[in-house]
Design a protein around this motif. Structure first.
Motif, PDB file in Angstrom:
ATOM      1  N   HIS A   1       0.812  -1.205   0.000  1.00 10.00           N
ATOM      2  CA  HIS A   1       0.000   0.000   0.000  1.00 10.00           C
ATOM      3  C   HIS A   1       0.852   1.265   0.000  1.00 10.00           C
ATOM      4  N   ALA A   2       1.940   1.282   0.771  1.00  8.21           N
ATOM      5  CA  ALA A   2       2.758   2.496   0.881  1.00  8.21           C
ATOM      6  C   ALA A   2       3.362   2.862  -0.472  1.00  8.21           C
ATOM      7  N   PHE A   3       3.825   1.868  -1.232  1.00 10.17           N
ATOM      8  CA  PHE A   3       4.392   2.146  -2.539  1.00 10.17           C
ATOM      9  C   PHE A   3       3.333   2.762  -3.459  1.00 10.17           C
ATOM     10  N   GLY A   4       2.141   2.207  -3.427  1.00 15.36           N
ATOM     11  CA  GLY A   4       1.047   2.745  -4.236  1.00 15.36           C
ATOM     12  C   GLY A   4       0.674   4.153  -3.821  1.00 15.36           C
ATOM     13  N   GLU A   5       0.707   4.433  -2.512  1.00 19.11           N
ATOM     14  CA  GLU A   5       0.430   5.787  -2.037  1.00 19.11           C
ATOM     15  C   GLU A   5       1.485   6.757  -2.538  1.00 19.11           C
ATOM     16  N   TRP A   6       2.751   6.296  -2.546  1.00 18.71           N
ATOM     17  CA  TRP A   6       3.814   7.151  -3.072  1.00 18.71           C
ATOM     18  C   TRP A   6       3.601   7.429  -4.561  1.00 18.71           C
ATOM     19  N   LEU A   7       3.254   6.392  -5.340  1.00 16.54           N
ATOM     20  CA  LEU A   7       2.991   6.587  -6.760  1.00 16.54           C
ATOM     21  C   LEU A   7       1.918   7.643  -6.982  1.00 16.54           C
ATOM     22  N   ALA A  19      -4.838  -0.131  -3.731  1.00 22.62           N
ATOM     23  CA  ALA A  19      -5.834   0.219  -2.719  1.00 22.62           C
ATOM     24  C   ALA A  19      -6.942  -0.827  -2.594  1.00 22.62           C
ATOM     25  N   ARG A  20      -7.262  -1.499  -3.678  1.00 23.61           N
ATOM     26  CA  ARG A  20      -8.371  -2.465  -3.632  1.00 23.61           C
ATOM     27  C   ARG A  20      -7.965  -3.820  -3.050  1.00 23.61           C
ATOM     28  N   PHE A  21      -6.658  -4.040  -2.881  1.00 21.57           N
ATOM     29  CA  PHE A  21      -6.186  -5.311  -2.342  1.00 21.57           C
ATOM     30  C   PHE A  21      -6.184  -5.299  -0.824  1.00 21.57           C
ATOM     31  N   ARG A  22      -6.626  -6.374  -0.248  1.00 21.44           N
ATOM     32  CA  ARG A  22      -6.595  -6.525   1.207  1.00 21.44           C
ATOM     33  C   ARG A  22      -5.325  -7.261   1.598  1.00 21.44           C
ATOM     34  N   PRO A  23      -4.756  -6.905   2.746  1.00 21.04           N
ATOM     35  CA  PRO A  23      -3.540  -7.622   3.162  1.00 21.04           C
ATOM     36  C   PRO A  23      -3.847  -9.082   3.491  1.00 21.04           C
TER      37      PRO A  23
END
Length: 185
Positions: A1-7, A19-23
């Motif tokens: 998630h953090a990498f996607g937030e950075w993107l 964002a749509r993926f659950r851990p």
């Protein structure tokens, strides 16, 4: 998630693709694997509700230090005055006891405003060798503080708030504060 937030934050993508993926949770893993992340706003609410621990929360959230590393941090480890970049210089071992989880010396940059917080905090710890006085049960401490500050104990995925949540939040918080990605890494 953090990498996607950075993107998303760096405008490389329009929306976080993860964002749509659950851990994925694996039974029997350490509690820190299930820690929820905190936003900077939540860290600030913790700090505002408990001024005596504000510096601790800011240091942990912006450096990624673990509870034991915060507990063992000494004033002599800090390089916050007269430095181009204020930082923590944490030895891997002190008095034969391992201080860092990976057993390596660590040089950890500090945000200038966090260094200022540490200078103010020093005045409350005159004569003390260590920077912070942490209880052994840091998970209980942060959950009690969070309840008082109005910060949720669980996130939408059911992950629990622990002291490790501050570490889990570090990269995202630093990126949102404008720290370049190569410095965060």
């Amino acid at each position: 998630h953090a990498f996607g937030e950075w993107l998303e934050l760096d405008r490389r993508v329009e929306r976080n693709p993860f964002a749509r993926f659950r851990p994925i949770f694996v039974q029997g893993r350490d509690e820190t694997q299930h820690s929820r992340a905190l936003t900077m706003e939540e860290v600030e609410r913790l700090a505002d509700a408990f001024p005596a621990r504000a510096c601790l929360y800011y240091v942990a959230a912006t450096t990624g230090l673990r509870a034991n590393e915060c507990r063992s941090l000494r004033w002599s480890d800090l390089r916050i005055q007269g430095e181009d970049v204020p930082h923590i210089q944490m030895p891997a071992y002190r008095d034969g006891v391992q201080q860092t989880k990976n057993g390596k010396d660590a040089l950890i940059p500090l945000q200038s405003w966090v260094a200022d917080e540490l200078l103010r905090h020093r005045a409350t710890r005159m004569g003390e060798v260590t920077v912070f006085d942490l209880p052994q049960d840091t998970a209980r401490m942060i959950r009690t503080d969070a309840a008082y500050a109005g910060v949720d104990e669980f996130d939408q995925e059911g992950r629990k708030l622990t002291f490790h949540s501050l570490r889990s939040s570090t990269a995202t918080i630093l990126l949102r504060l404008g720290v370049p990605l190569d410095m965060v890494q």
